[in-house]
Design an enzyme around this catalytic site. Structure first.
Site, mmCIF file in Angstrom:
data_model
loop_
_atom_site.group_PDB
_atom_site.id
_atom_site.type_symbol
_atom_site.label_atom_id
_atom_site.label_comp_id
_atom_site.label_asym_id
_atom_site.label_seq_id
_atom_site.Cartn_x
_atom_site.Cartn_y
_atom_site.Cartn_z
ATOM 1 N N HIS A 318 0.850 -1.185 0.000
ATOM 2 C CA HIS A 318 0.000 0.000 0.000
ATOM 3 C C HIS A 318 0.888 1.238 0.000
ATOM 4 O O HIS A 318 2.055 1.183 0.397
ATOM 5 C CB HIS A 318 -0.890 0.024 1.248
ATOM 6 C CG HIS A 318 -2.057 -0.909 1.170
ATOM 7 N ND1 HIS A 318 -2.947 -0.918 0.129
ATOM 8 C CD2 HIS A 318 -2.490 -1.865 2.049
ATOM 9 C CE1 HIS A 318 -3.883 -1.830 0.350
ATOM 10 N NE2 HIS A 318 -3.629 -2.420 1.507
ATOM 11 N N CYS A 361 -0.805 0.092 -3.318
ATOM 12 C CA CYS A 361 -2.226 0.418 -3.235
ATOM 13 C C CYS A 361 -2.442 1.685 -2.416
ATOM 14 O O CYS A 361 -1.629 2.043 -1.567
ATOM 15 C CB CYS A 361 -2.993 -0.739 -2.595
ATOM 16 S SG CYS A 361 -2.872 -2.253 -3.543
#
Length: 448
Positions: A318, A361
């Site tokens: 992420h 992400c």
């Protein structure tokens, strides 16, 4: 005076059965089938080559060429008093190579074939070759040799091989066809070492390469500058693969909705597969905290990369603009990671390409995911958005390339079943387009 017997014996003792099989295949154009089949050791093969005048008196040039092609650079140094660079220069000279390029092209095909590909070759050839030639122990070299013996494969007879490759793995034939188109119908193959210049220009990864004149090796004057990519392994491909973000969800409220990155293992597998084929030593680290990411990068920064030609780092996590998240939800600036490999901070990679591929992400901003309409009109909720990025992430010095999953202020997408679109497209491009006589950096940077 012939080559000293003691020297040939010393080299012979260093070679294993697989390398002997490779040497026999490469020597096929110089030694008759019957004589080759009687060879039981590397020394037997060397004697056969001497009988045919290929290993000439006092001149081990062909032996150097063979050892160079099978990657035994250590034997070149320890027993023949030569080096990779010296042999490369010999092969560049007009008439310096004695091995037909088609022979080496077929040898490279053998090295590229996977176990699954090999099983398909055997099943498709069950009507052309006897069962005794298609056993569990049969290698791709065995198949190519048997096809040659039966007139199913030759310099002017590649149609069956083409048909098989098209059915089994089209990328295999694309590599052969690229060789045919690039070098012409006669002398076709050129080695990886001949595709690059020995120098490393600062700030330019690669440019176009002029084709060789038929029947000759590449003239270095035809090459624009490029990095050397000939070491084995070529370098390290570091994969940092973050999937489980439970620690982040247990932490601050901001990350309560940070989802696990389902599909990331598909990406990691694709990266492992393709970079292994490109001769990188792949090392994967999973579910790293922010501190774990820093420690991992620090450990590779401190390694000696002197005998490697490149460094690749793939980060799957992420993130947000300029940031990578550890699985604990803590932030690591991308620039901190790339700066660790500058010439000042990692001297053994000075002047060598440092390549970063980053798929991260968004995290909390788009935690619910989005739906898209497929070609069938059905809704697919297995697609999630990835991060936004800024590009002030790499040092202001040459030899760095940063590949991001998205442009600044735009999202990219990850399928929870099939991986990210960026990483999958990258790996497919490398798998499809990278014949072994082209360095991978030409495919990445050749048109940029």
């Amino acid at each position: 005076m012939e080559l000293p017997r003691a020297r040939l014996l010393a080299v012979s003792h260093e070679l294993d059965e697989a390398e002997l099989a490779a040497l026999k295949f490469l020597s096929r154009d110089h030694v008759p089938w019957g004589r080759l089949e009687a060879v039981r050791s590397p020394h037997d093969l060397f004697e056969a080559l001497q009988e045919k005048g290929v290993l000439e008196a006092g001149n081990p040039a062909f032996l150097r060429e063979l050892l160079y092609y099978i990657g035994r650079m250590d034997l070149l140094v320890s027993h023949l008093g030569s080096s990779r660079e010296q042999v490369w220069r010999e092969l560049q000279a007009p008439g310096g190579a004695r091995l037909p390029r088609l022979r080496y092209l077929l040898f490279q095909l053998y090295e590229d074939v996977t176990e699954l590909d090999l099983s398909y070759f055997k099943s498709h050839l069950d009507k052309e070759l006897p069962n005794s030639k298609l056993t569990r122990e049969t290698t791709m070299l065995d198949i190519l040799t048997e096809m040659e013996k039966r007139g199913l494969l030759g310099k002017n007879n590649l149609s069956m091989l083409k048909s098989l490759c098209e059915k089994i793995n089209i990328s295999l034939w694309n590599r052969i066809e690229d060789g045919l188109n690039h070098f012409g119908q006669e002398e076709m193959l050129i080695t990886e070492e001949e595709r690059v210049n020995t120098g490393r220009p600062e700030g330019h990864l690669v440019s176009s390469v002029a084709p060789d004149p038929p029947g000759s090796f590449n003239d270095s004057s035809q090459l624009l500058e490029a990095y050397k990519m000939t070491s084995r392994p070529c370098g390290v491909c570091l994969i940092m693969n973050n999937h489980n973000f439970a620690k982040a969800r247990e932490g601050v409220l901001e990350h309560k909705h940070m989802k696990d990155r389902d599909g990331t293992d598909v990406d990691a597998a694709a990266l492992r597969n393709v970079f292994s084929k490109l001769h990188f030593r792949v090392e994967e680290y999973r579910d790293l905290t922010a501190e774990g990411i820093r420690e991992t990068v620090k450990s590779f920064q401190s390694k000696d990369h002197e005998d490697k030609d490149c460094f690749v780092c793939c980060i799957l996590s992420h993130g947000k603009k300029g940031i990578i998240y550890g699985v604990d939800g803590q932030e690591v600036p991308i620039r901190e990671l790339t700066t660790a490999f500058t010439a000042q901070n990692c001297n053994s990679l000075a002047g060598k390409p440092k390549v970063f591929f980053i798929q991260a992400c968004q995290g909390d901003a788009f935690h619910k995911g989005v739906t898209i309409e497929t070609d069938s009109g059905e809704q697919d909720s297995s697609v999630e958005r990835d991060a936004r990025f800024q590009f002030d992430c790499i040092p202001a010095e040459p030899d760095f390339l940063l590949g991001m999953a998205t442009l600044q202020d735009y999202v990219s997408y990850r399928s929870t079943r099939e991986g990210t679109w960026y990483i999958q497209a990258l790996c497919q491009h490398l798998e499809y387009s990278c014949p072994r006589y082209l360095c991978f950096h030409k495919l990445i940077f050749g048109n940029t």
